[in-house]
Design a protein around this motif. Sequence first.
Motif, PDB file in Angstrom:
ATOM      1  N   SER A 149       0.832  -1.202   0.000  1.00 36.97           N
ATOM      2  CA  SER A 149       0.000   0.000   0.000  1.00 36.97           C
ATOM      3  C   SER A 149       0.867   1.254   0.000  1.00 36.97           C
ATOM      4  N   GLU A 150       1.890   1.280   0.840  1.00 37.29           N
ATOM      5  CA  GLU A 150       2.777   2.434   0.901  1.00 37.29           C
ATOM      6  C   GLU A 150       3.573   2.582  -0.390  1.00 37.29           C
ATOM      7  N   LYS A 154       3.518   5.860  -2.569  1.00 37.40           N
ATOM      8  CA  LYS A 154       4.760   6.635  -2.613  1.00 37.40           C
ATOM      9  C   LYS A 154       5.867   5.784  -3.231  1.00 37.40           C
ATOM     10  N   SER A 158       9.666   3.969  -1.845  1.00 39.52           N
ATOM     11  CA  SER A 158       9.673   2.526  -1.586  1.00 39.52           C
ATOM     12  C   SER A 158      10.450   1.729  -2.631  1.00 39.52           C
TER      13      SER A 158
END
Length: 304
Positions: A149-150, A154, A158
């Motif tokens: 999800s992160e 972003k 990541s």
Amino acid sequence: MGVQQETAGTGAAMLRRRILPTELGPCTVHIQEGTGGPHAVSGTADVYLHGAAGSWTSFRELLHPAAAHDRVLIDLPGWGESTQGARVAHLSIEAMARAVAGTLTSLGYRRWNLVGHSMGGFLALHIAAAWPGRTASVTAISATTFGVSEAAGKPLRSLFRFPTFLGMLLAMRAAAALGPSGSALVRAIGSTAVMRPLLSPFFAEPASISAGVLRGLGEDARPAGFSAAARAAAHYDFGQWRGILCPVLAIRGDTDVFTPPSDLLRLAEVIRRVQVVTLPRCGHFANIERPEHVQRLLEDLLYP
């Protein structure tokens, strides 16, 4: 709605096929009748939810032997046999969850045990939070939760933690932009020898995976659906999972590139009744690489 019989896997597991309407388009399900008799007696089903690069066939190896409850294998709108008329532009975690719950209700089930792989694990956890009184248990196999999800929200931040996911997301977005020809290109690549090195990061022992399985994963790829699922995950509120009441079994492989150990630790912080298991010599597809081990864990959870 039509119902037809067909055989799944290599054994004699007979499946009934149904197509039901949802807000995201027609949803195709395959039902394996349980040994306990018609589902109306208990009203409970064991429900299988595939990942963003899969279909109901991802769970073929988990269909034997038959279970006490009906097994319901769902092709979510936009994937597998549910692509015709799918409204992928409207896809969200909440809309997919309503499609699943509505489909199960239409089939007559009052409660369910959810078994989800990858995105399906994410979806299963949301359903458990949204319908706590109807969800008896969740088994999340390599659920793509916090980390993915992160990364979807972003990507630059990541890049070094999830290079495989971000590379796949970029390829799927490019294919989705090409429309039907992009999907055809992905499926064409899936039928070639190039598929093995492309998918090797997802398996602990890629040389042991049959060409047929790799070809099937290529055929199941849906660029538009994958891209839409990533967008939906990027903006999800994980605080909702504090409302999960049922027992949760969270499984990952020890070489899983999509589900890091930190995801399981964070699940344990959010969900009250969670058991975490890491399978040795296993990647992102434990239901393919270690089906016997997964089956034993499922039986211990569902039929103690």
